[in-house]
Design a protein around this motif. Structure first.
Motif, PDB file in Angstrom:
ATOM      1  N   LEU A   9     -31.790  32.846  18.281  1.00 38.05           N
ATOM      2  CA  LEU A   9     -30.611  31.995  18.069  1.00 38.05           C
ATOM      3  C   LEU A   9     -30.455  31.527  16.610  1.00 38.05           C
ATOM      4  O   LEU A   9     -29.347  31.620  16.056  1.00 38.05           O
ATOM      5  CB  LEU A   9     -30.610  30.806  19.037  1.00 38.05           C
ATOM      6  N   PRO A  10     -31.559  31.053  15.956  1.00 40.91           N
ATOM      7  CA  PRO A  10     -31.377  30.644  14.554  1.00 40.91           C
ATOM      8  C   PRO A  10     -30.832  31.790  13.693  1.00 40.91           C
ATOM      9  O   PRO A  10     -29.907  31.596  12.912  1.00 40.91           O
ATOM     10  CB  PRO A  10     -32.788  30.222  14.119  1.00 40.91           C
ATOM     11  N   MET A  11     -31.384  32.983  13.857  1.00 42.23           N
ATOM     12  CA  MET A  11     -30.923  34.124  13.067  1.00 42.23           C
ATOM     13  C   MET A  11     -29.461  34.447  13.378  1.00 42.23           C
ATOM     14  O   MET A  11     -28.661  34.729  12.474  1.00 42.23           O
ATOM     15  CB  MET A  11     -31.817  35.338  13.352  1.00 42.23           C
ATOM     16  N   LEU A  12     -29.109  34.404  14.650  1.00 44.80           N
ATOM     17  CA  LEU A  12     -27.732  34.712  15.064  1.00 44.80           C
ATOM     18  C   LEU A  12     -26.745  33.752  14.400  1.00 44.80           C
ATOM     19  O   LEU A  12     -25.721  34.166  13.848  1.00 44.80           O
ATOM     20  CB  LEU A  12     -27.629  34.605  16.595  1.00 44.80           C
ATOM     21  N   LEU A  13     -27.078  32.467  14.427  1.00 47.94           N
ATOM     22  CA  LEU A  13     -26.158  31.468  13.864  1.00 47.94           C
ATOM     23  C   LEU A  13     -26.143  31.491  12.337  1.00 47.94           C
ATOM     24  O   LEU A  13     -25.068  31.422  11.726  1.00 47.94           O
ATOM     25  CB  LEU A  13     -26.524  30.061  14.377  1.00 47.94           C
ATOM     26  N   ILE A  14     -27.314  31.608  11.741  1.00 46.72           N
ATOM     27  CA  ILE A  14     -27.358  31.638  10.264  1.00 46.72           C
ATOM     28  C   ILE A  14     -26.590  32.858   9.753  1.00 46.72           C
ATOM     29  O   ILE A  14     -25.769  32.762   8.839  1.00 46.72           O
ATOM     30  CB  ILE A  14     -28.826  31.633   9.755  1.00 46.72           C
ATOM     31  N   ASP A  15     -26.837  34.018  10.356  1.00 42.01           N
ATOM     32  CA  ASP A  15     -26.145  35.218   9.879  1.00 42.01           C
ATOM     33  C   ASP A  15     -24.639  35.124  10.144  1.00 42.01           C
ATOM     34  O   ASP A  15     -23.835  35.552   9.312  1.00 42.01           O
ATOM     35  CB  ASP A  15     -26.745  36.474  10.529  1.00 42.01           C
ATOM     36  N   HIS A  16     -24.269  34.538  11.271  1.00 37.09           N
ATOM     37  CA  HIS A  16     -22.849  34.332  11.564  1.00 37.09           C
ATOM     38  C   HIS A  16     -22.213  33.459  10.474  1.00 37.09           C
ATOM     39  O   HIS A  16     -21.149  33.784   9.939  1.00 37.09           O
ATOM     40  CB  HIS A  16     -22.716  33.693  12.953  1.00 37.09           C
ATOM     41  N   MET A  17     -22.890  32.381  10.113  1.00 36.02           N
ATOM     42  CA  MET A  17     -22.339  31.483   9.086  1.00 36.02           C
ATOM     43  C   MET A  17     -22.168  32.227   7.756  1.00 36.02           C
ATOM     44  O   MET A  17     -21.125  32.101   7.095  1.00 36.02           O
ATOM     45  CB  MET A  17     -23.279  30.275   8.918  1.00 36.02           C
ATOM     46  N   PHE A  48     -18.218  38.616  19.744  1.00 34.01           N
ATOM     47  CA  PHE A  48     -18.051  37.251  20.264  1.00 34.01           C
ATOM     48  C   PHE A  48     -17.690  37.306  21.750  1.00 34.01           C
ATOM     49  O   PHE A  48     -18.225  36.555  22.561  1.00 34.01           O
ATOM     50  CB  PHE A  48     -16.961  36.487  19.503  1.00 34.01           C
ATOM     51  N   ALA A  49     -16.777  38.210  22.092  1.00 30.54           N
ATOM     52  CA  ALA A  49     -16.341  38.318  23.491  1.00 30.54           C
ATOM     53  C   ALA A  49     -17.483  38.794  24.386  1.00 30.54           C
ATOM     54  O   ALA A  49     -17.759  38.198  25.435  1.00 30.54           O
ATOM     55  CB  ALA A  49     -15.153  39.266  23.595  1.00 30.54           C
ATOM     56  N   ARG A  50     -18.193  39.844  23.968  1.00 28.50           N
ATOM     57  CA  ARG A  50     -19.259  40.410  24.803  1.00 28.50           C
ATOM     58  C   ARG A  50     -20.470  39.488  24.897  1.00 28.50           C
ATOM     59  O   ARG A  50     -21.188  39.482  25.900  1.00 28.50           O
ATOM     60  CB  ARG A  50     -19.693  41.780  24.262  1.00 28.50           C
ATOM     61  N   LEU A  51     -20.689  38.719  23.817  1.00 27.56           N
ATOM     62  CA  LEU A  51     -21.837  37.808  23.822  1.00 27.56           C
ATOM     63  C   LEU A  51     -21.604  36.594  24.717  1.00 27.56           C
ATOM     64  O   LEU A  51     -22.559  36.017  25.231  1.00 27.56           O
ATOM     65  CB  LEU A  51     -22.076  37.279  22.409  1.00 27.56           C
ATOM     66  N   SER A  52     -20.354  36.222  24.887  1.00 25.11           N
ATOM     67  CA  SER A  52     -20.083  34.926  25.525  1.00 25.11           C
ATOM     68  C   SER A  52     -20.734  34.764  26.916  1.00 25.11           C
ATOM     69  O   SER A  52     -21.220  33.680  27.213  1.00 25.11           O
ATOM     70  CB  SER A  52     -18.580  34.620  25.539  1.00 25.11           C
ATOM     71  N   PRO A  53     -20.788  35.817  27.761  1.00 29.62           N
ATOM     72  CA  PRO A  53     -21.476  35.587  29.044  1.00 29.62           C
ATOM     73  C   PRO A  53     -23.001  35.492  28.917  1.00 29.62           C
ATOM     74  O   PRO A  53     -23.678  35.122  29.867  1.00 29.62           O
ATOM     75  CB  PRO A  53     -21.113  36.835  29.872  1.00 29.62           C
ATOM     76  N   TYR A  54     -23.541  35.822  27.751  1.00 29.61           N
ATOM     77  CA  TYR A  54     -24.996  35.854  27.574  1.00 29.61           C
ATOM     78  C   TYR A  54     -25.554  34.574  26.955  1.00 29.61           C
ATOM     79  O   TYR A  54     -26.755  34.439  26.816  1.00 29.61           O
ATOM     80  CB  TYR A  54     -25.393  37.021  26.655  1.00 29.61           C
ATOM     81  N   VAL A  55     -24.659  33.674  26.513  1.00 27.75           N
ATOM     82  CA  VAL A  55     -25.132  32.462  25.822  1.00 27.75           C
ATOM     83  C   VAL A  55     -24.750  31.215  26.621  1.00 27.75           C
ATOM     84  O   VAL A  55     -23.990  31.297  27.589  1.00 27.75           O
ATOM     85  CB  VAL A  55     -24.576  32.386  24.378  1.00 27.75           C
TER      86      VAL A  55
END
Ligand SMILES: [Fe+2]
Ligand SMILES: [Fe+2]
Length: 257
Positions: A36-44, A186-193
């Motif tokens: 999660l930290p990597m996902l959010l940092i890279d997204h930012m 974003f769409a495909r990830l949404s059911p996984y988070v």
């Protein structure tokens, strides 16, 4: 449960444009709490890079010198946060109010107003997304740290031709693929988070879907020829980057190795 079904129609042209879907193995990797930290940092960072690319395009091709300086000032606080670890969420909240649409086109500008209008809107939205990701990170006590860039953007840019206007057209097509892939993820990830994050990802779909369309329309407006062939070539590279094994996990990384 966040409602993705209302947005399915946005995804139809995107799924048509992208030559592959995000592999399930990537979605599973991305949903691991340890990532999660990597996902959010890279997204930012992706949000900043999207704003920087758009600002670079209007500085290089459309506006006068004074407006170029204005543009650099819009980005500076976000760049200071990422590259120099300066500033805070509160500073950036104030900063968002200072961005206005008033830029002046240079004389004899080839691809003027439409490029500037679309890209200024995009810059404002991406910087707002940056702020929103940082807000979520702050709520979750995820601290920003520098990370290396993944292979994705560099891999796409490898397809950009080096003469004009081909370079501009190819960069716009790459922009369309990056935006379309972000929207799809974003769409495909949404059911996984978790539900809060899913809600946020779904809230991004409309603007990211428009960004992809804007880039593609600009590319076709500027090109004297049909851009289909370039879209196919860059699309093929994009799909390879998504489907081939990748040792680093990032927002746009390939199949987890
Ligand atoms: Fe964004
Ligand atoms: Fe975007």
């Amino acid at each position: 449960m966040a409602n993705l079904s209302a947005y399915q129609s946005l995804l139809v042209p995107i799924d048509d444009f992208l030559l592959c879907q995000t592999p399930t193995a990537w979605l599973i990797e991305a949903s691991k709490p340890s990532n999660l930290p990597m996902l959010l940092i890279d997204h930012m960072i992706c949000e900043l890079k999207a704003a920087q690319t758009a600002a670079w395009l209007i500085r290089k091709y459309a506006v006068d010198e004074q407006s170029a300086t204005v543009l650099l000032a819009w980005l500076a606080p976000y760049e200071n946060f990422i590259y120099r670890k300066e500033g805070s969420l509160a500073d950036l909240a104030q900063q968002q109010q200072t961005i206005s649409k008033k830029l002046t086109l240079r004389k004899h500008c080839l691809y003027g107003e439409d490029l500037v209008d679309k890209m200024v809107m995009l810059i404002k939205e991406e910087l707002h997304h940056f702020y929103q990701v940082l807000e979520i990170m702050t709520q979750r006590q995820i601290h920003y740290q520098s990370i290396s860039a993944g292979r994705y953007a560099k891999g796409l840019m490898g397809q950009v031709r080096t003469h004009e206007p081909a370079m501009l057209i190819d960069k716009l097509i790459c922009g369309a693929y990056i935006e379309a892939r972000s929207c799809e993820r974003f769409a495909r990830l949404s059911p996984y988070v978790d539900d809060d994050l899913a809600q946020f990802y779904i809230s991004l779909l409309r603007s990211e879907a428009r960004h992809y369309q804007d880039y593609l329309k600009l590319a076709q407006q500027i090109s004297a020829d049909d851009i289909c062939e370039r879209v196919a070539i860059i699309g093929h590279t994009e799909a390879e980057l998504i489907q081939l094994p990748d040792t680093e996990f990032r927002f746009h990384s390939g199949l987890p190795a």
